[in-house]
Design a protein around this motif. Structure first.
Motif, PDB file in Angstrom:
ATOM      1  N   LEU A  67      -0.942  -1.076  -1.130  1.00 43.27           N
ATOM      2  CA  LEU A  67      -0.289   0.199  -0.865  1.00 43.27           C
ATOM      3  C   LEU A  67      -0.902   0.780   0.399  1.00 43.27           C
ATOM      4  CD1 LEU A  67      -0.338   1.735  -4.455  1.00 43.27           C
ATOM      5  CD2 LEU A  67       1.550   0.582  -3.331  1.00 43.27           C
ATOM      6  N   ASN A  68      -0.100   0.961   1.429  1.00 48.57           N
ATOM      7  CA  ASN A  68      -0.576   1.416   2.735  1.00 48.57           C
ATOM      8  C   ASN A  68      -1.637   0.464   3.289  1.00 48.57           C
ATOM      9  OD1 ASN A  68       1.050   3.707   2.441  1.00 48.57           O
ATOM     10  ND2 ASN A  68      -0.620   4.847   1.486  1.00 48.57           N
ATOM     11  N   THR A 110      -4.294  -4.151  -7.284  1.00 54.90           N
ATOM     12  CA  THR A 110      -3.636  -3.259  -6.332  1.00 54.90           C
ATOM     13  C   THR A 110      -4.686  -2.707  -5.385  1.00 54.90           C
ATOM     14  OG1 THR A 110      -2.031  -2.644  -8.033  1.00 54.90           O
ATOM     15  CG2 THR A 110      -2.168  -1.234  -6.090  1.00 54.90           C
ATOM     16  N   SER A 170      -5.362  -0.218  -2.103  1.00 50.32           N
ATOM     17  CA  SER A 170      -4.726   0.888  -1.382  1.00 50.32           C
ATOM     18  C   SER A 170      -5.729   1.580  -0.469  1.00 50.32           C
ATOM     19  CB  SER A 170      -4.129   1.895  -2.368  1.00 50.32           C
ATOM     20  OG  SER A 170      -5.127   2.449  -3.191  1.00 50.32           O
TER      21      SER A 170
END
Length: 107
Positions: A8-9, A40, A42
């Motif tokens: 994420l980003n 995940t 980020s």
């Protein structure tokens, strides 16, 4: 074991994927009941966050770590995940090894 790594980003590079896979080998040594792992990664301003959802037989674990460096966050995440898996393994072994309560029949 199914492994899914998302960012994420953050663009997940091949080096990061290899680093995560290498660190997960330690988890596989402790238990063979891992069905799937979702990692995940980020970026939130200056903090890098790594989260893992691990699906074990009979249990789901969620662990997360926040550090200033992505590799450090992955290392801390895997340490936490390792402790959580060992704790789960110890609890499940304690339940199985406990003797069954004796049944007393009253007449």
């Amino acid at each position: 074991m199914n492994l899914k790594i998302t960012g994420l980003n953050f663009d997940v590079t091949e080096a990061v994927k290899k680093h995560v896979a290498a660190k997960l080998e330690r988890i596989n040594r402790h238990t063979d009941n891992v069905i799937s792992v979702t990692v995940t990664l980020s970026v939130e301003k200056v903090n890098k966050k790594a989260e893992a959802d691990v699906h074990l037989v009979g249990k789901d674990l969620h662990v997360e770590a926040v550090e200033s460096d992505m590799y450090a966050a992955i290392d801390v995440l895997m340490d936490k995940l390792d402790r959580a898996v060992l704790k789960h393994k110890g609890k499940s072994n304690d339940v199985r090894s406990a003797p069954a309560p004796a049944v007393v029949e009253e007449e």
